[in-house]
Structure formats: C-alpha cells, structure tokens
Design a protein around this motif. Structure first.
Motif, PDB file in Angstrom:
ATOM      1  N   ARG A   1       0.965  -1.353  -0.158  1.00 20.55           N
ATOM      2  CA  ARG A   1       0.066   0.192   0.103  1.00 20.55           C
ATOM      3  C   ARG A   1       0.733   1.379  -0.106  1.00 20.55           C
ATOM      4  O   ARG A   1       0.327   2.398  -0.486  1.00 20.55           O
ATOM      5  CB  ARG A   1      -0.986   0.005   1.260  1.00 20.55           C
ATOM      6  CG  ARG A   1      -1.903  -0.951   1.041  1.00 20.55           C
ATOM      7  CD  ARG A   1      -2.054  -1.518   2.585  1.00 20.55           C
ATOM      8  NE  ARG A   1      -1.352  -2.193   3.359  1.00 20.55           N
ATOM      9  CZ  ARG A   1      -1.478  -2.688   4.375  1.00 20.55           C
ATOM     10  NH1 ARG A   1      -2.492  -2.589   5.098  1.00 20.55           N
ATOM     11  NH2 ARG A   1      -0.474  -3.699   4.928  1.00 20.55           N
ATOM     12  N   GLY A   2       2.180   1.051   0.481  1.00 20.79           N
ATOM     13  CA  GLY A   2       2.988   2.256   0.522  1.00 20.79           C
ATOM     14  C   GLY A   2       2.857   3.043   1.623  1.00 20.79           C
ATOM     15  O   GLY A   2       2.681   4.169   1.757  1.00 20.79           O
ATOM     16  N   ILE A   3       2.902   2.196   2.879  1.00 20.39           N
ATOM     17  CA  ILE A   3       2.757   2.706   4.091  1.00 20.39           C
ATOM     18  C   ILE A   3       4.178   3.591   4.691  1.00 20.39           C
ATOM     19  O   ILE A   3       3.783   4.677   5.237  1.00 20.39           O
ATOM     20  CB  ILE A   3       2.499   1.732   5.227  1.00 20.39           C
ATOM     21  CG1 ILE A   3       0.940   1.181   4.847  1.00 20.39           C
ATOM     22  CG2 ILE A   3       2.390   2.142   6.676  1.00 20.39           C
ATOM     23  CD1 ILE A   3       0.627   0.092   5.908  1.00 20.39           C
TER      24      ILE A   3
ATOM     25  N   LEU B   1      -1.273   4.628  11.913  1.00 24.91           N
ATOM     26  CA  LEU B   1      -1.026   4.170  10.748  1.00 24.91           C
ATOM     27  C   LEU B   1      -0.265   2.941  10.741  1.00 24.91           C
ATOM     28  O   LEU B   1      -0.662   1.924  10.177  1.00 24.91           O
ATOM     29  CB  LEU B   1      -0.139   5.289  10.073  1.00 24.91           C
ATOM     30  CG  LEU B   1       0.128   4.715   8.507  1.00 24.91           C
ATOM     31  CD1 LEU B   1      -1.111   4.806   7.412  1.00 24.91           C
ATOM     32  CD2 LEU B   1       1.207   5.761   7.849  1.00 24.91           C
TER      33      LEU B   1
ATOM     34  N   ARG C   1      -1.807  -0.232  11.656  1.00 20.30           N
ATOM     35  CA  ARG C   1      -2.747  -0.777  10.613  1.00 20.30           C
ATOM     36  C   ARG C   1      -1.777  -1.506   9.507  1.00 20.30           C
ATOM     37  O   ARG C   1      -2.186  -1.779   8.430  1.00 20.30           O
ATOM     38  CB  ARG C   1      -3.595  -0.030  10.139  1.00 20.30           C
ATOM     39  CG  ARG C   1      -4.838   0.291  10.856  1.00 20.30           C
ATOM     40  CD  ARG C   1      -5.498   1.568  10.897  1.00 20.30           C
ATOM     41  NE  ARG C   1      -6.781   1.859  11.812  1.00 20.30           N
ATOM     42  CZ  ARG C   1      -6.432   2.175  12.916  1.00 20.30           C
ATOM     43  NH1 ARG C   1      -5.375   2.225  13.431  1.00 20.30           N
ATOM     44  NH2 ARG C   1      -7.257   2.064  13.751  1.00 20.30           N
ATOM     45  N   ILE C   2      -0.460  -1.527   9.774  1.00 23.40           N
ATOM     46  CA  ILE C   2       0.469  -2.241   8.969  1.00 23.40           C
ATOM     47  C   ILE C   2      -0.135  -4.011   8.905  1.00 23.40           C
ATOM     48  O   ILE C   2      -0.209  -4.467   7.999  1.00 23.40           O
ATOM     49  CB  ILE C   2       1.891  -2.200   9.316  1.00 23.40           C
ATOM     50  CG1 ILE C   2       2.432  -0.684   8.972  1.00 23.40           C
ATOM     51  CG2 ILE C   2       2.727  -3.276   8.624  1.00 23.40           C
ATOM     52  CD1 ILE C   2       3.711  -0.561   9.367  1.00 23.40           C
ATOM     53  N   CYS C   3      -0.466  -4.186  10.229  1.00 26.86           N
ATOM     54  CA  CYS C   3      -0.837  -5.757  10.418  1.00 26.86           C
ATOM     55  C   CYS C   3      -1.750  -5.797  11.448  1.00 26.86           C
ATOM     56  O   CYS C   3      -1.587  -5.038  12.755  1.00 26.86           O
ATOM     57  CB  CYS C   3       0.523  -6.523  10.692  1.00 26.86           C
ATOM     58  SG  CYS C   3      -0.214  -8.189  11.231  1.00 26.86           S
ATOM     59  N   GLY C   4      -3.104  -6.051  11.261  1.00 31.30           N
ATOM     60  CA  GLY C   4      -4.156  -6.241  12.342  1.00 31.30           C
ATOM     61  C   GLY C   4      -3.677  -7.058  13.573  1.00 31.30           C
ATOM     62  O   GLY C   4      -4.117  -7.078  14.433  1.00 31.30           O
ATOM     63  N   ILE C   5      -3.013  -8.174  12.890  1.00 33.58           N
ATOM     64  CA  ILE C   5      -3.071  -9.251  14.154  1.00 33.58           C
ATOM     65  C   ILE C   5      -1.853  -8.780  15.130  1.00 33.58           C
ATOM     66  O   ILE C   5      -2.176  -9.220  16.246  1.00 33.58           O
ATOM     67  CB  ILE C   5      -2.452 -10.738  13.468  1.00 33.58           C
ATOM     68  CG1 ILE C   5      -3.285 -10.992  12.061  1.00 33.58           C
ATOM     69  CG2 ILE C   5      -2.416 -11.749  14.243  1.00 33.58           C
ATOM     70  CD1 ILE C   5      -3.308 -12.120  11.527  1.00 33.58           C
TER      71      ILE C   5
ATOM     72  N   SER D   1       0.651  -8.762   4.883  1.00 30.83           N
ATOM     73  CA  SER D   1       0.180  -7.332   5.016  1.00 30.83           C
ATOM     74  C   SER D   1       1.603  -6.574   5.637  1.00 30.83           C
ATOM     75  O   SER D   1       1.778  -5.427   5.467  1.00 30.83           O
ATOM     76  CB  SER D   1      -1.032  -7.237   5.671  1.00 30.83           C
ATOM     77  OG  SER D   1      -1.237  -7.827   6.843  1.00 30.83           O
TER      78      SER D   1
ATOM     79  N   CYS E   1      -5.441  -4.939   6.310  1.00 33.45           N
ATOM     80  CA  CYS E   1      -4.265  -5.304   7.265  1.00 33.45           C
ATOM     81  C   CYS E   1      -4.442  -6.448   7.892  1.00 33.45           C
ATOM     82  O   CYS E   1      -3.825  -6.715   8.946  1.00 33.45           O
ATOM     83  CB  CYS E   1      -4.245  -4.064   8.469  1.00 33.45           C
ATOM     84  SG  CYS E   1      -5.369  -3.945   9.382  1.00 33.45           S
TER      85      CYS E   1
ATOM     86  N   GLY F   1      -6.877  -7.281   9.888  1.00 36.66           N
ATOM     87  CA  GLY F   1      -7.784  -7.115  11.147  1.00 36.66           C
ATOM     88  C   GLY F   1      -9.318  -7.684  10.563  1.00 36.66           C
ATOM     89  O   GLY F   1      -9.818  -8.421  11.191  1.00 36.66           O
TER      90      GLY F   1
ATOM     91  N   TYR G   1       0.183   5.729  -1.929  1.00 39.71           N
ATOM     92  CA  TYR G   1       0.528   5.928  -3.487  1.00 39.71           C
ATOM     93  C   TYR G   1      -0.041   4.574  -4.353  1.00 39.71           C
ATOM     94  O   TYR G   1      -0.211   4.833  -5.400  1.00 39.71           O
ATOM     95  CB  TYR G   1       1.849   6.430  -3.914  1.00 39.71           C
ATOM     96  CG  TYR G   1       3.046   5.070  -3.531  1.00 39.71           C
ATOM     97  CD1 TYR G   1       3.012   4.101  -3.952  1.00 39.71           C
ATOM     98  CD2 TYR G   1       3.775   5.644  -2.280  1.00 39.71           C
ATOM     99  CE1 TYR G   1       4.087   3.029  -3.818  1.00 39.71           C
ATOM    100  CE2 TYR G   1       4.579   4.690  -1.874  1.00 39.71           C
ATOM    101  CZ  TYR G   1       4.786   3.479  -2.546  1.00 39.71           C
ATOM    102  OH  TYR G   1       5.662   2.304  -2.278  1.00 39.71           O
TER     103      TYR G   1
END
Lengths: 359, 147
Positions: free
Chosen positions: A43-45, A60, A63-67, A355, B22, B24, B100
């Motif tokens: 996604r380009g985090i 932010l 939300r790179i990885c929910g787990i 993710s 993500c 989740g 992006y």
C-alpha cells in the motif's frame, strides 16, 4: 517419466487469508522449484509515514498488520521516544507488556486454529477459536476494540487498568489457561496432528541461522533467540526465558507456539501482579531529530523499526522490517522435495503475514 | 427456477478476498465462522471457489495489483451476486486513502451493495452486512420481481 506441471498457488486460495502467489513446479506429486510473487497488498505505508505528523503515525503503523498491531505501535513509539529522549513511566511499560502479550496470545491461538483448519481438523479449529474469543473479550473490555486496540501512544499508553479490570483479566486468563490445558493433549499428541506435521518442512539450525530466520520458526530449530531477552519495555523485570524446541519441523513450530501461549499467560499474570502505581503517559515535547533503530519481538519474530527525524513534525524516513520477510527464504528451502498435499501446512508453519511484509 | 432462488436465499455462500487489508477485518470474518458468532446457522458457508459463491466479502483499500484479481473474482461469480465491503478501508480507503499504491475503496473497482464500516469491522456488523446483502440480492431475482 515424471510429469512436470507449473501450479499457481494463490493469490486467492482458501488456506491463505491474504494474497501471495507461489508458482510451484510439480514433478508428479513432488515439489520442485518454488517462486514467490509478492506485491498484492503493498500500500505504500512507509511513504505515508513521512507525510503524517509523527504522533498520528501511531494509528498508521498499527494498521500495517491487524494481528500484531499492538507490537507495531509499541515498536514505533519506542523508536520515536528514543529520538525525543523521553522515558515512559514504569506503569506504562508494564501495561505495554500486558497488551503486547495478550496480542501474542490471540495471534498464536489464531495460528493454531488456521493450522488445524489447513489439514482439515475442523473441530480443533473451532475449539481453539472459542478459547481465542475469551482473549478478544478481554481486549475489548480493557482497550475498547477487539483487533486494533490502539493503546500505545508516544510517551506511554492511552488507557489505564482499574482494579476491577485487572481482577477480571486475571480471572479470564485463568479460565483460558484451563481450557487450553484441556485442549493440549489433542494439540500435541493427536494422531492427525502428528501425521500431518511431524517430519514435514524440516529446517536445521544451521540452515535457520544461514537464512536469517526469526521468531518461533527459529526457536523451533533449536536456537534460543528472542528479542524479549533484551528487556525492552518491562520484559527485563519479568524473568523472561525463551522457549526452544529441537525438531525443526512443522510439529516443533506448533509446539513452540503452544508453549508460548502458556508462557504469555504467565507473563501477563506477572506483569499485572508487579504493576507499579503512577502516571501512564509522559507528555512528548518538541520534534524528533536524529536516527533510531528499535527491535522488538512480534508474535512472528523480530520486528525492526528505523526512523529518521529532521527536527520537524514529519519524519524524514520510516523503515519497517517485518518477520515474515525474513522467514520467506526459509519457506522456499522447506518446500522443494515436499509433497503437494503438504504445501498448506508448510506454508502456514512460518505463520506468514503478508500485509506486514509488503506494507 | 423458483426452487433454486429460494434455496440460494436460504444458503448464500460467501467468498472472501483481501485486496490490501491489514488482516484485522479478515480475522474478524474468520471469527464469524467460529462458535461464538457462527454464521453457519444462517446457512452461510465460506467457500474458496468464486464459481460457487453468491456473496463476495472484500476487505482493504484495493491496491493496484490486487484490483485485477478482485475484478477477475467478481466476474467469475455467477449472477445473482452481491458484494459487501468490509471495514473502513474497503468503504473509503481509510487510513490508506493517501497511500500511493491504493485506489481507495472497493466501489472504485466493482459495484458494492453493502458497506460495513469499522476498523476492524466487528463480527456482529459483518453478519448484519451479509444478511443485508442477501436481502438485496433477493430483490433482484425473478422470484420477487414477479410479485
């Protein structure tokens, strides 16, 4: 003569909750070459992290990885705190451990359920996920959300635990531990589990060290390396010992994670018993300047954050190195020579989190 | 034909695709299948093949590379079909809106019937969303249109 087939495994596959493609060359039923194709969840985090203000980045990176979101938030906060030169209060350190370990517990239980599902042991999957719901309830009651709990803030934690919440948490964990003990004979000794995991995807300790494997995958190959030994947050005061297994196969990796579930419960218990009084947040002042590297132990292994500040509200650079990226090369060595039917189990055994890897 | 439609409404099969989420929301979709929430009591079964599926659950802000896969999956599903966007990212792009590599929202790629907000969307909300999608789907079928 062996028939050669090239099989695309993924990006959409029932065993994978996330999209990754493995291009597998099959010779009859045996796996030859494996080529991964990544990039479906990029996604380009990291770039977005340079555009946001540094306190906003906490939301932010979670939300790179929910787990393992609590661990991501923790690592980012530790890195920025180092740049700002502030120290979180002791109570905040202990609370960080509590939530990070609860996240590890739910992550390991989730993995165990998915493993059972991967070889068709539906009832074990359901049983384990029922236990996991207790952990999710604890998270929701104490942090206000089930998955992304957002408790870490720069300089400490956002929420405190009351006496009632602590006693309720301890009570739920006790119940959770009891139910896990009841499931443990099935998880470790059942014929189906052993038949599908023992001796599959063997990774020796030399191989593991050469490939730079991290986390439970490394510890299952007989190497005692866990970043919680470095004692970040409050781990130094909790008497942490890493869990090591010698087998190096999928079964050993499953055993490591099963044992870590109990260890995690014990760590939360100790942290709650030793919980000091006082503030939970040191107010951050000024803007970050300089460079910092922070390494923490996520449920899947070593997680590294590298942040560069330039004296403004925005970071110059944020770099994240995640555990699955380090474990994919091991996967590519484990798969060749294995049988076709073992692909899901071996792929799952490194606990891939795509993710995280692609961000 | 009527019998098939009726059967479809009583047992919609769902397909799940992660297009840059993500994880989740994905683990919450899994949680829906487990004893605490138990989607199967509504006849809802999680399948891996788009050709068997009636409802598509999509999570994530849709990355450029994932968009092609998502469109493929949608086109392979037989009609009538419904799409549920699960989670804030799938609804609008969420925190990834300005990244992006994100298109930002499932509705930019395929038509969406139901939006389930939340970060991560709660299992109760996801169940509600799937049931609403089934209801919507039944409005499109000849069964109801005839009345």
């Amino acid at each position: 003569m062996a028939v050669k087939t090239i099989l695309p495994f993924g990006p959409q596959h029932p065993v994978l909750p996330e999209p990754i493609q493995l291009r597998i060359t099959l010779e009859d039923e045996n796996i030859g070459q494996v080529l991964p194709a990544l990039g479906y969840v990029h996604r380009g985090i990291e770039k977005a992290g340079e555009n946001n203000d540094y306190p906003l980045n906490v939301f932010l990176v979670e939300r790179i990885c929910g787990i393992c979101s609590a661990t991501h938030g923790l690592a980012y906060c530790l890195a920025v705190e180092r740049l700002l030169g502030i120290e979180p209060p002791p109570r905040a350190n202990y609370l960080r451990v509590v939530w990070a370990e609860l996240h590890r517990l739910h992550s390991h239980l989730l993995w165990w359920g998915l493993l059972a599902d991967a070889f068709g042991f539906e009832s074990l999957f359901m049983q384990i996920w029922r236990v996991r719901e207790m952990v999710m309830d604890v998270l929701e009651k104490t942090a206000g959300n089930r998955v992304i709990i957002s408790v870490n803030a720069i300089g400490g934690v956002r929420r405190d635990l009351s006496e009632e919440q602590i006693s309720e948490m301890l009570h739920t964990l006790e119940e959770c531990e009891k139910q896990l003990y009841a499931l443990l004979p099935v998880m470790l000794n059942d014929y189906t589990v052993k038949k599908r995991t023992a001796g599959k995807g063997v990774l020796t300790s030399e191989q593991a060290l050469r490939l730079g494997v991290v986390g439970p995958t490394l510890r299952a190959s007989g190497v005692a390396q866990d970043l919680r030994m470095t004692g970040y947050a409050a781990y130094g005061e909790l008497g942490f010992e890493p869990i090591v297994e010698q087998g190096g196969d999928c079964y050993a990796r499953a055993v490591v994670r099963a044992r870590e579930c109990f260890q995690t419960i014990e760590l939360v218990r100790r942290a709650l018993q030793q919980l000091p009084d006082g503030d939970i947040l040191t107010k951050p002042r000024g803007n970050p300047n300089g460079k910092a590297i922070v390494r923490v132990e996520a449920p899947r292994g070593e997680l590294m954050y590298f942040v560069v500040g330039n004296g403004t509200k925005n970071l110059e650079r944020m770099r994240v190195r995640t555990p699955t990226l380090a474990n994919v090369p091991a996967l590519l060595e484990m798969l060749p020579g294995a049988e076709f039917a073992d692909i899901p189990v071996i792929t799952l055994s490194i606990d891939p989190c795509i993710s995280c890897t692609e961000r | 034909m009527k019998l098939i439609d009726r059967a479809r409404m009583k047992s919609p099969w769902v397909l799940h695709y992660n297009s840059g989420s993500c994880n989740g929301c994905d683990i919450e979709i899994f949680a829906c299948m487990t004893p605490m929430y138990d989607l199967e009591r509504f006849g809802i079964v999680n399948v891996g093949n788009p050709k068997h599926a009636d409802v598509l659950l999509v999570t994530g802000p849709v990355t450029y590379r994932g968009a092609r896969v998502l469109r493929n999956l949608y086109e392979q599903m037989p009609s009538p079909k419904a799409v549920v966007a699960v989670g804030t990212c799938a609804c609008s792009g969420g925190v990834f809106r300005n990244c992006y590599n994100c298109i930002g929202g499932v509705d930019k790629v395929i038509p969406v019937d139901v939006y389930v907000p939340g970060c991560a969307a709660k299992p109760e909300a996801i169940i509600e969303g799937v049931l609403m999608a089934v209801e919507r789907m039944s409005e499109h079928t000849p069964l109801k249109r005839g009345k």
